[in-house]
Structure formats: C-alpha cells, structure tokens
Scaffold this motif. Structure first.
Motif, short mmCIF file in Angstrom:
data_model
loop_
_atom_site.label_atom_id
_atom_site.label_comp_id
_atom_site.label_asym_id
_atom_site.label_seq_id
_atom_site.Cartn_x
_atom_site.Cartn_y
_atom_site.Cartn_z
N GLY A 354 0.78 -1.24 0.00
CA GLY A 354 0.00 0.00 0.00
C GLY A 354 0.81 1.28 0.00
O GLY A 354 0.25 2.37 -0.10
N LEU A 355 2.13 1.15 0.11
CA LEU A 355 2.95 2.35 0.19
C LEU A 355 3.86 2.50 -1.02
O LEU A 355 4.40 1.52 -1.53
N PRO A 356 4.02 3.73 -1.48
CA PRO A 356 4.87 3.98 -2.65
C PRO A 356 6.33 3.61 -2.36
O PRO A 356 6.83 3.85 -1.26
N ILE A 357 6.95 3.00 -3.35
CA ILE A 357 8.38 2.67 -3.29
C ILE A 357 9.13 3.78 -4.02
O ILE A 357 8.65 4.27 -5.04
N ASP A 358 10.29 4.17 -3.52
CA ASP A 358 11.13 5.09 -4.29
C ASP A 358 11.66 4.34 -5.50
O ASP A 358 12.41 3.38 -5.35
N PHE A 359 11.22 4.70 -6.68
CA PHE A 359 11.67 3.95 -7.85
C PHE A 359 12.46 4.85 -8.80
O PHE A 359 12.36 6.08 -8.75
N ASP A 360 13.23 4.19 -9.66
CA ASP A 360 14.04 4.90 -10.65
C ASP A 360 13.14 5.36 -11.79
O ASP A 360 12.66 4.56 -12.58
N GLU A 361 12.89 6.66 -11.85
CA GLU A 361 11.94 7.20 -12.84
C GLU A 361 12.36 6.85 -14.27
O GLU A 361 11.52 6.57 -15.12
N ASP A 362 13.67 6.87 -14.54
CA ASP A 362 14.15 6.59 -15.89
C ASP A 362 13.87 5.14 -16.29
O ASP A 362 13.44 4.86 -17.41
N TYR A 363 14.10 4.24 -15.31
CA TYR A 363 13.84 2.83 -15.56
C TYR A 363 12.34 2.61 -15.79
O TYR A 363 11.93 1.92 -16.73
N ALA A 364 11.53 3.22 -14.93
CA ALA A 364 10.08 3.11 -15.07
C ALA A 364 9.65 3.63 -16.44
O ALA A 364 8.85 3.00 -17.14
#
Lengths: 406, 406
Positions: A354-364
C-alpha cells in the motif's frame, strides 16, 4: 493443442465466404458461414436495452433452442434503431439466405454492424446473398473473405483456429471477430463467430461459452460503451465424431481450454486494434478475495480514462490505478496492495503493501515506453485471479470519434 | 431567494482565509473556515475504498455526531496512499488548527487535494496554519482567499451565497468548491464546503445534504473516475436565530431549495471548468418510470466517452445517446424515446418515438456549435425527471492527463 489456419472454415463441415454487396462504399461487406449438418448454438447478446433488429431475430432462435445451419452478416449498416422495417429486413436477410442455401429461415442467424438509424440497403444485400451463395468454400481464402467482410474500421481481419484431441478424434475450433470500429455516425460493435465440429450437448455448449466469455470478451475495454449490436455466437455441428460430451469431464475441460484460448486470442486482438490505440495493456490481479473480485478490480483499472491517458502519456501513475481499484466495488485492504509494471524492458515495483516505493523514474519510463505493458497487482485477500486487457486513450481516439470537427 | 456575495463567509459567524504555505510552488494553498459557535455537520465522502487520510479523520468526527468549529484544507498534496504517517499528518493539521484557534482537535475537519503517494510537507503546512490564524476574516476578500487556496488546476475559484427568509429571520447559505483538477502525478478531486447560519436539527441537516447531493454533485461527470479525496461538507451554526427546524415542513423546504441551488450551481461550475472542456452539456430526461431511472439515464449519457467525443466533434450523433441510455440499467421502451438538441441557436428534434427524423444537418450543426448544449430526452414511462451535467472529451483532456509524453 495445435494452432492452425482456416478460421471459421477450419472445423469439419463449415463453409464460408465474403463479397462486396454495396452496404459499404468499397471492400467486402457481406459474409456467410454455413454448415450442412445442423449445429447446436450457444450465444451471448448485448445487454443493451436498445437492441438492433438482428439481435432480436437471433435471440428468438436462441430461446427456442433449435439448431442452426447458417449465419449471414453485413457490415456498413447496423440495422439498429430502425423500427419495424428493421425487423422485416433482418427477416428478409435470413429468408433470402435460407432460400439460396435450401434451408429454413429459422435456421439462419443474422448480424449487422455499421451505421445506426439508417435503413438497410436490403435489395443490395439480398443480391449479395445470391451472389455469395455460389462462392462459399471450406478453404483459407473463404475464411479470409468472411473475416474481411465483417470489418468496419478494423485495420486487419481477426481469425484463429485450433485443434485438440478428444475421445481419440481431432476436434477443431475456429473463429473470426470484428472489433470496436466506429462508422459515422456511430458506435463500437463487437462481433465474434466461432465454429466447431465437436459433438457436445447444447446445455454444455452454452455453459462453455457463457463461462468462457467471462474471462475473455467481458474482460476487455476500449471505451466502456456497450453497443446495440454486440454478439458472440458459437456453432457446434458434431462432425468430429467424438462421443457426445454430456457432462463436465476431462473431455469437456480440453474443449473449454481450447475455447478459452480462441476467445481470449480474439478479445485481445480486438483491443490491440482498438481505435487510436498506441499501448496494449494487460492488468493482472492476483490474491483477490475471489475470482469475481479479481475480475472487478482488473476491469475497473483497464476502463479508467485516467489510467488510460496516463499510459498514453507514458506516465508511471500508480495513484490512478489504486484509485480505480478503490471504486471497483471489490473489497480489499489498500494497505496490502503491491503493484508492478512489466514489459520487454523489465519489471519495476511501484507500490508495496500500500505504500509507494522510491523507484528509478528513468527505468520506469523505459518500461512503459513499450507498446505492450503488463500491470501486475497483488493483494493478500485470497486466491482470486483475473486478467483484463485494454488500451490507452489517445488523441487519435478523440479524433476518430469526433471526426466532424477534426 | 437572493443571490449575494461572500461565499463561505456570507453566513453569520463564519470566518475564512487563505495563504500560501508552500505545499504548492506558488499561489495560495492553505485555507481555514472557522465558526466560534459550534456547528452541526453534514457530509458525504468518497465511496472509493482507497480513502485519503483526511477523509478517514473526518469520517470519525462525522460518525461521532459531534459539532465542529473549523475546516482546514490544503491543496498541492492529497495526503492519500501515505499510510500511517498520513494519518499522523491529518491529525497534526487538526491539532495545530485547534491550537491556534483555541478549540479541540476533534472540532476540526481536514481536507487535502493534489498529488497522491507523497508525504505532506507537514512543517510548511503547520507554519502556514499559524500564519493564517491571524488573517481570518468575515469579508468577501477572506472568502475569495479561501476559495482560491483550495484550487488545483481549476482555472477560476468557485463560490456562491444566497439568503432566504425563514421564520422571519434572514438565513444565509454560502459555499466554495474545487473541481476536477489534475496535479501530477495524479487524480481529480472534488471538494465542496458549505456554511450556513440556519438553526436546524442535525438529522434534518444531514437529510437535506444527502438528498441534495443526489441531484447535484452526483449528477455531474467529467471523466467517470471517483477520487480518493472527494468530500462535501455542510456546517450549520444556528446563528440566524430562527426556531430550530426539526421536521420536514415549509421552512425545511425553503432551506432545501436554497441548498439545492448552491449545490447545483457549484456542481455545474465544476463541470464547466473541467479539464480540456470545450462544451458544457446538460442532459434532461423526462417521462422516465421514476426519479431513479431518470437519474440513471441522464448520468449514463453524460458519462459516455462516445457521446462526449461526438460533442467535441460537433456531430449530431443521437445513436450514441440511445446506446448509452440502453446500458444505463434503467428500464424503458426504445420505441417511445424522443430526443432533441437545444442551444441558443434553437431546438431540433432528432428522434421521435424511437425512430430517426430527417433533420436539416446544417441547422443541427449550428445548434451544436454552441458551447452550452441541452440534450432533451422524453420517454413515456412515467413522471421521472432528472438532469445531469457533463462536458465533451477533447484533445486537451488527453493532453492534460497524459502530460508526460505530450
């Protein structure tokens, strides 16, 4: 299970063909599918209260439970909102087809797709039926002609056929479909026609189709509108020679699995060829409370305009996905949701418990820059699983459907 | 009934204000509404299972049935999908507001709108609350500041106030709302706050709001998505001095009518200022079997993407309207439907008794070339009437909501 060519003519005893009769300005617009051996019929019709004349014609035959020997389909005109004359025209299509094939009009199903509120060019269609009756064949070309003749704004024809072994006999199932084409001034229509030579009781044939539809055509969405003309028809003429299937046994399961394959294949093609589509999106839900909840959740996500525009914009907007799950009417605990995007470029987790993960925007971004994207959703409520398929909402969709000003 | 200025500060005893605290990069982003006299509270919250923290905070106060003295609202961040820390932050907003106003935190309602899945900048917001506490006023400017502070992508602030005479006293109702703004990376939120000095029992206050919402906010659609943060709150502090309304009498009806006016006015403004809107469309249904069917029919038409794109394209596409009515789940006989388009340029009939009328395409085009269009639908099933309001679906909508790639 083997995948073969031949579409609706792949199964034993089925002939088909398509010609241009003039219901459309150009291209083939009239198809016939024919079996000399009477076929049991299963079908699902639009739930729209406003039903086109051919839907009403077919429903009566379906309700009577009688066998069927032909389907006649025109594109270019939906024969919907055409009042009593529309019913007369649907009857005339069946009657002319019966006449040229030497069968009863009550053995002929009718389908139309195209513009609504305009009278059928019935003379052209009847002339076309006479013309076409000489051209029916059981080869690939005949199936292609039929599959092309039912197209409206589809950019390609949609066909598939498979064989399976049942009771030592080769059983074949083939199908053709048309997707959400929009013909001025109108609406999307989904038509799907499946033919098979399996020998199966009418009751089980209907059960198989009705169950299969829940996981195929009912799990796709182009724009959420349910047409006046939608129908899926399945004809089984028994020519494969297997012992009649009369209960839900292993043979039934083999058939059902093959039928699911056909229906899901055609359903996905319909979405993929949807108007203005630039992305094909699969939403896969696992761990829902039950199957029905999984269906509700995946369908709600794929139908959301906000989710669709986000994918068009290649924006990893998981908030809109959670939001669409939230109003799906399925029960779940938002704090147990995990969410991933998958494509040929890899897999990325955006939400965990239920909680946002810090993700790599470029990879996404690189993952969702692909045309085919899978949204994987995991809950922790039970074993319910479902998949739904949809597309993005693009400038092109708005353009095609608002064609006047654009 | 007189229409006056002053929005949420028009009713006696209500103060308001708005400042910039830094939740948004620029422009006002924090509002407070305050009444020293405790107010009865009526409210409706999003039906989305995924509820933002402030919604959960307010629901508890609503369920307890206690009175309220303030509302604090921030824009720029929705405090949704933020887990336990989100709940702590909502509580801190209430607690800081209570501290500066000298009231209990349980007397403070909280609302947030903006990006989801991102922690509130709680320090900035708390500093803003301290700053704002000195700036509350009961004048037009204060109401303007508050109405501006709750905006996200709204292109203008939305306010209204009216007075009616009840029991010989002047009763005032005022409101402010924000519409379907989309803040990267997120979703539409509808917030509406209504203040009144009427003296009315809590039960009837809640009945009035709940009935009024059915014909106002529930009858609009921008894109069919239901946000995690939507709420409508109505506070009544009784300062008008009328004898308490405790039953559905003439006084109640006067109040209800004024409340409907406020809610319908704000609801229509929200649609009219929807993202990418180029057309404002009213769908008016008469002669439905009952009120509920009329609501279902008008709402289904206004929500259809195909109807919306047709209006964007200025295409007199009545077929899509009949189709959307058909899947609304309301019962009706399609052969008794009549359909007209109305605008400042005139009125044209497209369908009569279910059948298309030959109409002048040029005249139809001129009618639907206007920004404001009314679709009049007549059935012959009963006395059910309803109106729904919506907008077209434009390139701009797709652009705003798919901002990354565009």
């Amino acid at each position: 299970m083997d995948i073969i060519k031949g579409g609706v003519t792949a199964a034993k005893g089925f002939l088909a063909g398509g010609v241009h009769c003039g219901a459309k300005r150009k291209n083939k617009d009239l198809a016939i599918v024919h079996t000399k051996t009477p076929a049991n019929m299963a079908a699902t019709f639009t739930t729209n209260i406003v039903k086109a004349a051919p839907v009403l014609w077919n429903k009566k035959i379906f309700d009577d439970g009688s066998t069927v020997k032909a389907i006649v389909v025109n594109s270019g005109n939906a024969n919907a909102c055409t009042g009593k004359i529309g019913m007369t025209h649907a009857n005339e299509m069946a009657s002319k087809t019966g006449e040229v094939l030497g069968i009863d009009e009550e053995e002929v199903l009718v389908a139309s797709t195209g513009v609504i509120g305009v009278k059928l060019p019935i003379d052209k269609i009847c002339n076309g039926i006479v013309d076409l009756s000489d051209k029916l064949g059981d080869n690939e070309q005949s199936a292609d002609d039929a599959a092309n003749a039912i197209r409206t704004t589809d950019t390609y024809s949609k066909q598939i056929a498979v064989t399976v072994m049942i009771d030592g006999k080769k059983v074949t199932i083939g199908g053709m479909a048309k997707g959400s084409g929009m013909i001025h001034p109108n609406m999307a229509t989904m038509l799907s026609f499946i033919t098979t030579d399996i020998n199966i009781s009418k009751t089980l044939l209907r059960k198989a189709l009705s169950d299969s539809i829940k996981d195929s055509y009912n799990m796709i969405s182009v724009d959420g509108d349910t047409s006046t003309n939608d129908m899926v028809i399945l004809l089984a003429n028994g020519e494969a020679g297997n012992e009649e299937i009369t209960q839900v046994d292993e043979d039934y399961k083999i058939f059902k699995e093959a039928l699911d394959y056909i229906n899901i294949y055609l359903a996905k093609l319909i979405v993929s060829d949807g108007e203005g589509v630039t992305k094909f999106i699969e939403v896969s839900v696992k761990g829902a409370k039950n199957k029905e909840d999984a269906r509700l959740l995946s369908k709600s996500v794929i139908t959301s305009n906000l989710v669709k525009t986000a994918f068009f914009g290649e924006d990893a907007n998981w908030g809109r996905i959670l939001c669409a799950m939230g109003y799906s009417s399925a029960e779940f605990d938002p704090s147990k949701v995990s969410l991933h995007y998958v494509s040929n470029k890899g897999k990325i987790t955006l939400v965990e418990n239920g909680l946002p993960i810090d993700f790599d925007e470029d990879y996404a971004s690189s993952i969702i820059s692909e045309r085919d994207i899978i949204v994987e959703i995991e809950l922790d409520e039970g074993n319910g699983e479902a998949k739904a398929w949809g597309c993005d909402l693009s400038y092109e969709y708005v353009k095609i459907n608002g064609e006047y000003r654009t």
